[in-house]
Design an enzyme around this catalytic site. Structure first.
Site, PDB file in Angstrom:
ATOM      1  N   VAL A  50     -71.567 -94.783   8.834  1.00 54.61           N
ATOM      2  CA  VAL A  50     -72.533 -94.744   7.851  1.00 54.61           C
ATOM      3  C   VAL A  50     -72.949 -96.141   7.762  1.00 54.61           C
ATOM      4  CG1 VAL A  50     -72.971 -94.299   5.570  1.00 54.61           C
ATOM      5  CG2 VAL A  50     -71.477 -93.039   6.635  1.00 54.61           C
ATOM      6  N   GLY A  94     -67.251 -91.995   9.202  1.00 48.51           N
ATOM      7  CA  GLY A  94     -67.185 -90.700   9.014  1.00 48.51           C
ATOM      8  C   GLY A  94     -66.537 -89.956  10.182  1.00 48.51           C
ATOM      9  N   ALA A  95     -66.547 -88.565   9.740  1.00 47.25           N
ATOM     10  CA  ALA A  95     -66.088 -87.769  11.121  1.00 47.25           C
ATOM     11  C   ALA A  95     -66.613 -87.730  12.255  1.00 47.25           C
ATOM     12  CB  ALA A  95     -65.837 -86.386  10.374  1.00 47.25           C
ATOM     13  N   PHE A  96     -67.886 -88.021  12.064  1.00 50.15           N
ATOM     14  CA  PHE A  96     -68.587 -87.858  13.432  1.00 50.15           C
ATOM     15  C   PHE A  96     -69.415 -89.198  13.786  1.00 50.15           C
ATOM     16  CE2 PHE A  96     -69.822 -83.848  10.964  1.00 50.15           C
ATOM     17  CZ  PHE A  96     -69.004 -83.101  11.526  1.00 50.15           C
ATOM     18  N   GLY A 104     -69.195 -97.406   6.392  1.00 53.16           N
ATOM     19  CA  GLY A 104     -67.857 -96.714   6.595  1.00 53.16           C
ATOM     20  C   GLY A 104     -68.088 -96.021   7.818  1.00 53.16           C
ATOM     21  N   LYS A 122     -76.400 -91.859   7.878  1.00 53.97           N
ATOM     22  CA  LYS A 122     -74.963 -91.215   8.548  1.00 53.97           C
ATOM     23  C   LYS A 122     -75.368 -90.880  10.141  1.00 53.97           C
ATOM     24  CE  LYS A 122     -71.436 -87.973   7.625  1.00 53.97           C
ATOM     25  NZ  LYS A 122     -71.069 -87.016   6.394  1.00 53.97           N
ATOM     26  N   ASP A 178     -62.811 -80.725   0.979  1.00 56.64           N
ATOM     27  CA  ASP A 178     -62.591 -81.988   1.258  1.00 56.64           C
ATOM     28  C   ASP A 178     -62.629 -82.910   0.015  1.00 56.64           C
ATOM     29  OD1 ASP A 178     -61.014 -83.893   2.396  1.00 56.64           O
ATOM     30  OD2 ASP A 178     -62.726 -84.246   3.998  1.00 56.64           O
TER      31      ASP A 178
HETATM   32  N1  ADE Z   1     -70.220 -94.938   2.236  1.00 59.59           N
HETATM   33  C1  ADE Z   1     -70.425 -93.865   2.892  1.00 59.59           C
HETATM   34  N2  ADE Z   1     -71.334 -93.031   2.295  1.00 59.59           N
HETATM   35  C2  ADE Z   1     -71.914 -94.043   1.559  1.00 59.59           C
HETATM   36  C3  ADE Z   1     -72.983 -93.978   0.562  1.00 59.59           C
HETATM   37  N3  ADE Z   1     -73.871 -92.871   0.464  1.00 59.59           N
HETATM   38  N4  ADE Z   1     -73.451 -94.988   0.122  1.00 59.59           N
HETATM   39  C4  ADE Z   1     -72.372 -96.125  -0.134  1.00 59.59           C
HETATM   40  N5  ADE Z   1     -71.345 -96.119   0.840  1.00 59.59           N
HETATM   41  C5  ADE Z   1     -71.245 -95.210   1.557  1.00 59.59           C
END
Ligand code: ADE
Length: 320
Positions: free
Chosen positions: A39, A34-36, A32, A71, A181
């Site tokens: 991940v 994130g803001a910065f 995914g 992250k 958030d």
């Molecule tokens: N997406 C963002 N953080 C995650 C995480 N810790 N585990 C699985 N998917 C994620």
């Protein structure tokens, strides 16, 4: 003494027990954004992780490797994002373990790129999970035994998810943390029976008046924010409770967007006039009553997370 975390700059980076060399991390697919930064899935030998054996048992394995989520900061650490990311890492080190709060497993802060290693939630974020469940239920014939069974089981699990989020938030709020958030996108699903609160990008520790006023602007999740948070950027546990009410709506509707017909620019006025999200179809009056309490105009009139946990436990008992 009151203290404004916005002015706290992480002091010199120190290698503590959480520090990992980059060389022990093996990166996989992107999970995914994130803001910065992003991940990504990571693999690391369990011997590098400073967690108790009991915790290690819960960590997923691939061969000898532990599966983790990493992250990563995209830009260099110098700018504001870098400082905020280091603050987020510091905060996760301090929070301590709770089964419904995503745990830090390690970090790389001495050398760029700065990385935060956390538990991997195999079923992803709660919002995507809910939306997937909605599609899967829609694909079954509505009154088939299969559909009725799947729906009943899902309802019990979702109510349990809500209780777990309330328990995790009770833990965080009692320790003096304001999440700021709380939303389905920031809750992670570890199994069909276990969720954890994740993403502490906006979380602040406020130990005096338990209220944090953001004076710097920045991107804010308006449709999850309370009236006073939108109007005055006043964040408190009571504003987290408001967000919990929106999360309740997201769960009950299997991932609908709140106030789809209201533009961000009109939201504050609508809320001030008393407008609230209407009772969704298929939502019990009991759950809607909880939402409405979370959205009381006066922060002091909203329930706290212990009370929310308690009513959700009562609803769960009725359902079993
Ligand atoms: N997406 C963002 N953080 C995650 C995480 N810790 N585990 C699985 N998917 C994620």
């Amino acid at each position: 003494a009151s203290f404004d975390p916005a002015t706290v700059v992480t002091s010199a980076v120190v290698a503590d027990k959480w520090e990992l060399p980059h060389s022990c991390l093996h990166f996989g697919s992107v999970l995914g954004h994130g803001a910065f930064g992003q991940v990504v899935l990571g693999l690391v030998l369990p011997s590098h992780l400073k967690v108790t054996e009991a915790d290690q048992c819960q960590i997923q394995r691939i061969g000898r490797y532990a599966v983790v989520a990493v992250k990563m900061l995209q830009d260099e650490t110098q700018g504001r994002n870098g400082r905020e990311f280091l603050n987020e890492i510091d905060l996760m080190k301090k929070i301590g373990y709770h089964k419904n709060v995503l745990s830090i497993l390690g970090c790389c802060t001495i050398h760029d790129p700065v990385c935060l290693v956390v538990e991997h939630a195999p079923l992803g974020d709660l919002l995507s999970y809910l939306q997937k469940k909605r599609r899967s239920l829609q694909s079954k014939r509505i009154e088939s035994d299969e559909a009725v069974c799947a729906r009943d089981e899902l309802h019990a699990n979702l109510l349990s998810f809500l209780r777990q989020v309330a328990v995790g938030m009770e833990f965080l709020s009692q320790k003096g943390y304001i999440h700021r958030d709380l939303a389905a996108r920031n809750v992670l699903v570890c199994s069909p029976k276990l969720v954890k609160i994740g993403d502490f990008g906006l979380t602040r520790y406020v130990y005096d008046d338990k209220i944090y006023v953001n004076q710097r602007g920045g991107k804010l999740p308006l449709k999850w924010m309370s009236i006073e948070a939108i109007a005055k950027l006043t964040f408190s546990t009571a504003s987290d409770v408001w967000s919990f009410g929106i999360l309740l709506f997201e769960v009950v509707t299997l991932g609908s967007i709140p106030y789809p017909a209201i533009d961000n620019s009109e939201l504050l006025q609508e809320l001030s006039l008393g407008h609230r999200i209407a009772k969704p179809q298929n939502c019990s009056q009991a759950l809607y009553d909880i939402m409405l309490l979370c959205w009381e105009q006066e922060p002091a009139n909203r329930p706290n997370f212990s009370q929310l946990r308690h009513v959700l436990e009562q609803l769960l008992e009725q359902c079993s």
